[in-house]
Design a protein around this motif. Structure first.
Motif, mmCIF file in Angstrom:
data_model
loop_
_atom_site.group_PDB
_atom_site.id
_atom_site.type_symbol
_atom_site.label_atom_id
_atom_site.label_comp_id
_atom_site.label_asym_id
_atom_site.label_seq_id
_atom_site.Cartn_x
_atom_site.Cartn_y
_atom_site.Cartn_z
ATOM 1 N N ARG A 1 -1.613 -4.870 9.725
ATOM 2 C CA ARG A 1 -1.368 -3.420 9.640
ATOM 3 C C ARG A 1 -0.957 -2.882 11.004
ATOM 4 O O ARG A 1 -1.693 -3.031 11.979
ATOM 5 C CB ARG A 1 -2.625 -2.698 9.158
ATOM 6 C CG ARG A 1 -3.048 -3.236 7.806
ATOM 7 C CD ARG A 1 -3.371 -2.198 6.793
ATOM 8 N NE ARG A 1 -3.623 -2.891 5.524
ATOM 9 C CZ ARG A 1 -4.424 -2.470 4.583
ATOM 10 N NH1 ARG A 1 -5.057 -1.318 4.733
ATOM 11 N NH2 ARG A 1 -4.571 -3.153 3.468
ATOM 12 N N GLU B 1 0.828 -1.209 0.000
ATOM 13 C CA GLU B 1 0.000 0.000 0.000
ATOM 14 C C GLU B 1 0.860 1.257 0.000
ATOM 15 O O GLU B 1 0.338 2.365 -0.119
ATOM 16 C CB GLU B 1 -0.949 0.006 1.205
ATOM 17 C CG GLU B 1 -2.056 -1.033 1.127
ATOM 18 C CD GLU B 1 -2.966 -0.821 -0.079
ATOM 19 O OE1 GLU B 1 -3.545 0.259 -0.205
ATOM 20 O OE2 GLU B 1 -3.077 -1.738 -0.914
ATOM 21 N N GLN C 1 -2.220 -7.828 -2.837
ATOM 22 C CA GLN C 1 -2.589 -7.323 -4.167
ATOM 23 C C GLN C 1 -1.463 -7.351 -5.203
ATOM 24 O O GLN C 1 -1.643 -7.847 -6.313
ATOM 25 C CB GLN C 1 -3.129 -5.901 -4.048
ATOM 26 C CG GLN C 1 -3.476 -5.290 -5.400
ATOM 27 C CD GLN C 1 -3.611 -3.800 -5.312
ATOM 28 O OE1 GLN C 1 -4.163 -3.294 -4.342
ATOM 29 N NE2 GLN C 1 -3.125 -3.078 -6.305
ATOM 30 N N GLU D 1 -1.048 0.016 12.058
ATOM 31 C CA GLU D 1 -1.569 1.374 12.229
ATOM 32 C C GLU D 1 -2.062 1.478 13.658
ATOM 33 O O GLU D 1 -2.662 0.552 14.189
ATOM 34 C CB GLU D 1 -2.689 1.686 11.229
ATOM 35 C CG GLU D 1 -3.833 0.685 11.229
ATOM 36 C CD GLU D 1 -4.785 0.851 10.042
ATOM 37 O OE1 GLU D 1 -4.945 1.982 9.563
ATOM 38 O OE2 GLU D 1 -5.349 -0.159 9.604
ATOM 39 N N GLU E 1 -9.100 -10.494 -1.968
ATOM 40 C CA GLU E 1 -8.713 -9.572 -3.030
ATOM 41 C C GLU E 1 -8.771 -10.237 -4.399
ATOM 42 O O GLU E 1 -7.838 -10.926 -4.795
ATOM 43 C CB GLU E 1 -7.298 -9.041 -2.771
ATOM 44 C CG GLU E 1 -7.174 -8.251 -1.482
ATOM 45 C CD GLU E 1 -5.775 -7.699 -1.266
ATOM 46 O OE1 GLU E 1 -5.521 -6.558 -1.674
ATOM 47 O OE2 GLU E 1 -4.939 -8.420 -0.704
ATOM 48 N N GLU F 1 -17.612 2.340 4.387
ATOM 49 C CA GLU F 1 -16.734 1.584 3.463
ATOM 50 C C GLU F 1 -16.647 0.115 3.846
ATOM 51 O O GLU F 1 -16.326 -0.231 4.961
ATOM 52 C CB GLU F 1 -15.314 2.169 3.451
ATOM 53 C CG GLU F 1 -14.383 1.344 2.554
ATOM 54 C CD GLU F 1 -12.895 1.676 2.695
ATOM 55 O OE1 GLU F 1 -12.564 2.806 3.087
ATOM 56 O OE2 GLU F 1 -12.067 0.798 2.401
#
Ligand code: 4AD
Ligand code: MG
Length: 465
Positions: A233, A170, A212, A235, A250, A388
């Motif tokens: 992740r 990403e 991806q 984050e 994906e 989302e």
């Protein structure tokens, strides 16, 4: 014969048959008439089965009358149409074997009563024994099977992309490092930088944030492919919507643009919801009772609604004209926040919305630059009740444009040589998307916290066994 509770209750076994069921006690109730009613669950379906134990059983006084919630039991007897309400069949037991007792029943954490979700997160190893986590687990399984079935039936191949990776898919720098270096004694080069050439892989390595880029390579050979695996992740989002470890689906399709991608997302999500309604009504009814009264209606509405497609720029105009006070600013060039997404899909359109063509500076480097030079062919699928749920894009298939985008994002082309090769050898327009599997489970089960959508949640400061 040994049968599952699901087989016994569903009519798959003829009444009058001698059967054996095995599971864990939910409740025990004793009647004055010298009978005990033991509700036994083996997780195979929502309902437990009632085992009727007469006081003529040799271990009735010593064992059966001491069974408590959580004990493991094997019961043999005759499958009989039930007198009581609610259930078609019960077992008239001729033998009950206690396989595992519960030490100290008073402190056994799972009592036959509703527990708070916060409490259950502390006992992640025992929460699958509750009605709620049994239901979530079966729905999650049903969704996973439906994912594979949808792709298989539509000619997609499942690609197992790596979990350990050396490129940031990403480009957002949110990766967990994988290293065998001794933190207290890191090897340094002449400049004092950590010398990763001495690490296990001879270079820096990380847990993947997305499969991806790897799956794109297979797409440009097998045409229709998908990954479905764990992603990570780092984050620091301590929210009810973020996990540090989650599963992502994906798909990637060749000779395809953003519209093809949106069509795929719509057909895919609808297939998943239809499957849950077809296969897991028992669990969904419990979800409606206990968690979210609109859970079934929401899926039915979703199935009946064609997705609306709007441009990001149009969405900004609509939000600005809405007259609604939002916490976060609405301005062309800024990303949409959940409150904006929910207004669009719930209040403005009233059905699922695909927002397309976002400003290039807020989206990933691999997304295809549109002719206007300021937007990329990105899409987010927004669903009423959550916002989302899917993020995707058409990929940049032109090498010169990709190189310029990577430079703009400060990415080192040396790290992405293999990815650049895909643009040098038979490049074609292609597109794909990512669906966070736990976000899907949250949506279907009407959960308010994503930590209840995965067996063992990992989040900042939270990784219990
Ligand atoms: O929007 P994201 O970051 O997109 C990608 O990773 C692309 N490579 C997908 C693609 O085009 N193949 O993440 C995709 C989805 C989000 O829409 C969300 O559902 C989920 O992954 N997601 C998370 N789910 C749980 N916890 C997190 N921290 C998540 N981050 C993203
Ligand atoms: Mg996204």
């Amino acid at each position: 014969a040994v049968v599952s509770v699901q087989q016994a209750l569903s009519g798959a076994v003829a009444p009058g048959s001698e059967i054996t069921v095995r599971g864990w006690v939910r409740t025990r109730r004793d009647s004055k008439a010298g009978l005990s009613f033991v509700n036994l669950s083996d997780g195979s379906c929502f309902d437990p089965i009632q085992v009727v134990a007469p006081n003529t059983l040799p271990n009735y006084e010593d064992e059966v009358r001491h069974l408590t919630s959580g004990c493991a039991v094997i019961a043999t007897g005759t499958l009989t149409p039930s007198q009581g309400q609610g259930q078609a069949f019960e077992v008239q037991a001729s033998r009950i074997e206690v396989v595992g007792w519960v030490d100290d029943p008073e402190t056994y954490p799972i009592q036959p009563k509703p527990h708070s979700l916060e409490f259950l997160r502390e006992v992640a190893h025992l929460r699958p024994r509750t009605n709620l986590f049994g239901a979530i687990t079966r729905i999650r399984h049903c969704l996973a099977q439906a994912v594979h079935r949808f792709f298989h039936e539509n000619g997609f191949f499942w690609i197992n992309t790596p979990i350990i990776t050396t490129s940031d898919a990403e480009g957002a720098g949110q990766m967990f490092r994988v290293s065998t270096l001794d933190l207290a004694n890191l090897p340094r080069d002449d400049e004092g930088e950590v010398d990763f050439s001495r690490d296990f892989f001879g270079k820096e390595a990380f847990l993947t944030v997305s499969g991806q880029l790897n799956v794109e390579a297979y797409c440009l050979a097998l045409s229709k492919v998908y990954t479905f695996g764990p992603t990570f992740r780092a984050e620091n989002s301590n929210t009810a919507r973020h996990l540090a470890e989650f599963w992502m689906i994906e798909p990637e399709i060749a000779f395809a643009d953003l519209n093809d991608d949106a069509n795929l997302a719509e057909a895919f999500l609808k297939h998943l919801f239809r499957t849950v309604l077809d296969e897991r009504m028992d669990d969904m009814k419990f979800i409606v009772e206990r968690v979210e009264k609109n859970a079934i209606a929401r899926l039915e509405n979703f199935l009946a609604s064609p997705f609306e497609r709007i441009d990001y720029s149009e969405a900004i105009t609509l939000l600005q004209k809405s007259g609604k006070k939002f916490e976060f600013p609405v301005e062309w060039g800024l990303d949409l926040q959940t409150e904006h997404e929910r207004w669009l899909t719930e209040e403005h359109v009233g059905r699922p919305v695909v927002v397309m063509n976002y400003p290039e500076q807020i989206k990933a480097f691999y997304m295809r630059l549109n002719d206007d030079g300021r937007t990329v062919a990105a899409m987010d699928v927004l669903a009423p009740g959550i916002g989302e749920i899917i993020g995707g894009s058409q990929r940049e298939e032109r090498l010169d444009v990709l190189d310029a985008r990577m430079a703009q994002f400060g990415l080192d082309p040396a790290q992405y040589q293999w990815y650049r090769d895909l643009r040098r050898y038979g490049t074609v327009p292609h597109a794909g998307f990512g669906l966070g599997f736990e976000r899907l489970v949250v949506y279907v089960c009407g959960l308010s916290n994503i930590r209840d959508a995965i067996p063992y949640p990992r989040a900042p400061g939270h990784a219990t066994f």
